[in-house]
Design a protein around this motif. Structure first.
Motif, mmCIF file in Angstrom:
data_model
loop_
_atom_site.group_PDB
_atom_site.id
_atom_site.type_symbol
_atom_site.label_atom_id
_atom_site.label_comp_id
_atom_site.label_asym_id
_atom_site.label_seq_id
_atom_site.Cartn_x
_atom_site.Cartn_y
_atom_site.Cartn_z
ATOM 1 N N GLY A 168 -57.770 13.053 35.189
ATOM 2 C CA GLY A 168 -58.958 12.341 34.763
ATOM 3 C C GLY A 168 -58.734 11.720 33.401
ATOM 4 N N GLU A 169 -59.818 11.579 32.645
ATOM 5 C CA GLU A 169 -59.726 10.916 31.342
ATOM 6 C C GLU A 169 -60.602 11.630 30.329
ATOM 7 N N ALA A 170 -60.066 11.839 29.144
ATOM 8 C CA ALA A 170 -60.845 12.461 28.071
ATOM 9 C C ALA A 170 -61.891 11.467 27.586
ATOM 10 N N GLN A 200 -57.604 9.102 26.661
ATOM 11 C CA GLN A 200 -56.277 9.486 27.139
ATOM 12 C C GLN A 200 -56.376 10.156 28.509
ATOM 13 N N ALA A 201 -55.416 9.872 29.363
ATOM 14 C CA ALA A 201 -55.369 10.513 30.671
ATOM 15 C C ALA A 201 -55.002 11.984 30.505
ATOM 16 N N VAL A 202 -55.688 12.839 31.282
ATOM 17 C CA VAL A 202 -55.426 14.271 31.225
ATOM 18 C C VAL A 202 -55.277 14.816 32.650
ATOM 19 N N ALA A 217 -51.779 13.782 30.536
ATOM 20 C CA ALA A 217 -51.139 13.427 31.796
ATOM 21 C C ALA A 217 -50.010 12.414 31.555
ATOM 22 N N THR A 218 -48.935 12.587 32.311
ATOM 23 C CA THR A 218 -47.847 11.613 32.229
ATOM 24 C C THR A 218 -48.159 10.458 33.142
ATOM 25 N N THR A 219 -47.439 9.362 32.961
ATOM 26 C CA THR A 219 -47.701 8.162 33.732
ATOM 27 C C THR A 219 -47.518 8.387 35.223
ATOM 28 N N GLU A 220 -46.490 9.176 35.567
ATOM 29 C CA GLU A 220 -46.202 9.366 36.967
ATOM 30 C C GLU A 220 -47.179 10.279 37.706
ATOM 31 N N ASN A 221 -47.886 11.216 36.985
ATOM 32 C CA ASN A 221 -48.815 12.098 37.727
ATOM 33 C C ASN A 221 -50.260 11.685 37.541
#
Length: 223
Positions: A168-170, A200-202, A217-221
């Motif tokens: 998700g996203e913070a 930021q993606a989490v 979260a990394t770009t790939e996941n």
């Protein structure tokens, strides 16, 4: 006038009348303690005892000491209503009430018999009343009657275990606690100690009860 007083005293001190008055007194006060009827039952109980003592007072057998013991019993029962003592004040109050009743009589042995009969009848009446109106008793204040089950819509705590692995996203900075939008749901989350800025993606790494732990979260996941 003198004959009137004597007749009233004779009527009130008659064993049958005195026993009935004791029944009214015991049942009224006991029901008040059990059901809290805004004082109406207590008033009836006090009236029953008052007439009992009035009869023996007019007959010349009741003194100040007898009334004082009885009065102390009433005070203890009133205190039980104001400051619940788990029955201790009620027991002490009952002892004083019954002691005053016996002391006020011209014949303590006869008074004990009358009191015993009144108690037996009172127990039967109280048992019937409690069974009939048990849903209104004071004991319901101390018993959780309804079971808090999931089938009735109650849960002890939300279950976030399904979020593990979701991303998700913070939506607030995580320092390390904050809020994230995960699968369209606002969730209070916490990081493992690192700072994650808003936007930021989490990704959810694990859940501990209501504690949802996330990491960046990394770009790939992500997605």
């Amino acid at each position: 006038m003198v004959m009137g007083v004597d007749s009233l005293a004779a009527f009130l001190t008659h064993p049958v009348t005195a026993t009935v008055l004791l029944m009214v007194g015991i049942i009224g006060i006991a029901l008040e303690l059990l059901f809290f009827s805004s004082g109406l039952l207590a008033l009836a109980g006090v009236a029953g005892f008052a007439l009992y003592f009035l009869g023996f007072y007019l007959a010349g057998f009741t003194g100040f000491g007898d009334l004082a013991v009885f009065g102390l019993g009433l005070v203890l029962l009133i205190l039980e209503l104001v400051v619940p003592s788990f029955g201790i004040l009620s027991v002490l109050g009952a002892i004083c009430l019954f002691g005053g009743v016996i002391m006020a009589s011209s014949d303590p042995s006869e008074a004990m018999v009358m009191l015993g009969v009144a108690l037996l009848v009172a127990i039967v009446v109280l048992a019937f009343t409690i069974k009939r109106f048990q849903h209104r008793g004071v004991w319901n204040r101390f018993i959780l009657r309804e079971q808090l089950t999931e089938s009735k819509g109650f849960t002890s705590q939300p279950d976030y275990s399904y979020l593990v692995g979701r991303t998700g996203e913070a939506i607030t900075p995580l320092r390390p606690a904050g809020t994230a939008m995960i699968q369209g749901e606002r969730v209070d989350v916490v990081t493992d100690g690192s700072f994650i800025p808003a936007g930021q993606a989490v990704a959810v790494t694990h859940v501990e009860g209501v504690r949802v732990v996330v990491k960046e979260a990394t770009t790939e996941n992500y997605g």
